[in-house]
Scaffold this motif. Structure first.
Motif, PDB file in Angstrom:
ATOM      1  N   VAL A  26       1.556   4.968   0.986  1.00  0.00           N
ATOM      2  CA  VAL A  26       1.149   5.879   2.055  1.00  0.00           C
ATOM      3  C   VAL A  26       1.643   7.270   1.676  1.00  0.00           C
ATOM      4  O   VAL A  26       2.841   7.480   1.490  1.00  0.00           O
ATOM      5  N   PRO A  43      -4.034   7.019   2.622  1.00  0.00           N
ATOM      6  CA  PRO A  43      -3.719   5.797   1.875  1.00  0.00           C
ATOM      7  C   PRO A  43      -3.769   6.051   0.371  1.00  0.00           C
ATOM      8  O   PRO A  43      -4.599   6.815  -0.119  1.00  0.00           O
ATOM      9  N   VAL A  45      -4.101   2.989   7.876  1.00  0.00           N
ATOM     10  CA  VAL A  45      -3.263   4.119   7.441  1.00  0.00           C
ATOM     11  C   VAL A  45      -3.886   5.438   7.895  1.00  0.00           C
ATOM     12  O   VAL A  45      -3.197   6.333   8.394  1.00  0.00           O
ATOM     13  N   ILE A  89      -3.478   0.317  -3.543  1.00  0.00           N
ATOM     14  CA  ILE A  89      -3.203  -0.951  -2.884  1.00  0.00           C
ATOM     15  C   ILE A  89      -2.916  -1.979  -3.970  1.00  0.00           C
ATOM     16  O   ILE A  89      -3.686  -2.110  -4.918  1.00  0.00           O
ATOM     17  N   ARG A  97      -6.854   0.628   4.500  1.00  0.00           N
ATOM     18  CA  ARG A  97      -7.052   2.083   4.420  1.00  0.00           C
ATOM     19  C   ARG A  97      -7.335   2.673   5.805  1.00  0.00           C
ATOM     20  O   ARG A  97      -6.842   3.743   6.149  1.00  0.00           O
ATOM     21  N   ILE A 108       0.850  -1.188   0.000  1.00  0.00           N
ATOM     22  CA  ILE A 108       0.000   0.000   0.000  1.00  0.00           C
ATOM     23  C   ILE A 108       0.887   1.240   0.000  1.00  0.00           C
ATOM     24  O   ILE A 108       1.889   1.303   0.715  1.00  0.00           O
TER      25      ILE A 108
END
Length: 141
Positions: free
Chosen positions: A58, A118, A111, A121, A108, A56
């Motif tokens: 960030v 986020p 994060v 992904i 999500r 993912i």
């Protein structure tokens, strides 16, 4: 009245023929398949193929100290074995326990709980392919 007019009048109407088609089981199965295909193309994506790894992005990570909070939050998700973070690319690499099932929403939320945004992904499937999850719908403003 002519015989031709009477024959045309006695022919089944298009809507009657279509109704007969809808009543056939094979047509019903075809309709279900087409509906599921259309929904997947329209954005209602099926759940991603679960592998043993997910990545993912960030957004907004500026200092190495903040990585600790992201790793901690992602590590608290049930089924997560290990979390690594690449500061240069803003990419969290998450290794899952065998048989674990984690949703995009859980990732999500973790994060966001760490006070970051986020991004995309990417699910890594067992055969090594990467499947990008659909973006979350943004709230109306």
């Amino acid at each position: 009245m002519t015989a031709e007019f009477l024959r045309a009048f006695k022919r089944p109407r298009a809507h009657v023929a279509a109704r007969r088609l809808y009543q056939r089981p094979a047509f019903a199965m075809l309709a279900v398949i087409l509906a599921s295909l259309c929904s997947s193309l329209a954005g209602a994506a099926p759940p991603p193929a679960q592998g043993d790894e997910v990545q993912i992005i960030v957004k907004g990570v500026a200092v190495p100290y903040s990585v600790f909070g992201i790793v901690k939050r992602l590590g608290q998700i049930p089924g997560v074995a290990k979390v690594d973070f690449d500061m240069r690319h803003g990419l969290a690499d998450i290794k899952l326990l065998p048989g674990a099932h984690i949703t995009d929403e859980e990732l999500r939320a973790a994060v966001k709980n760490a006070s970051y945004t986020p991004g995309d992904i990417h699910w890594v499937t067992p055969n090594g392919r990467t499947v990008t999850a659909p973006k979350a719908a943004s709230p109306p403003q």
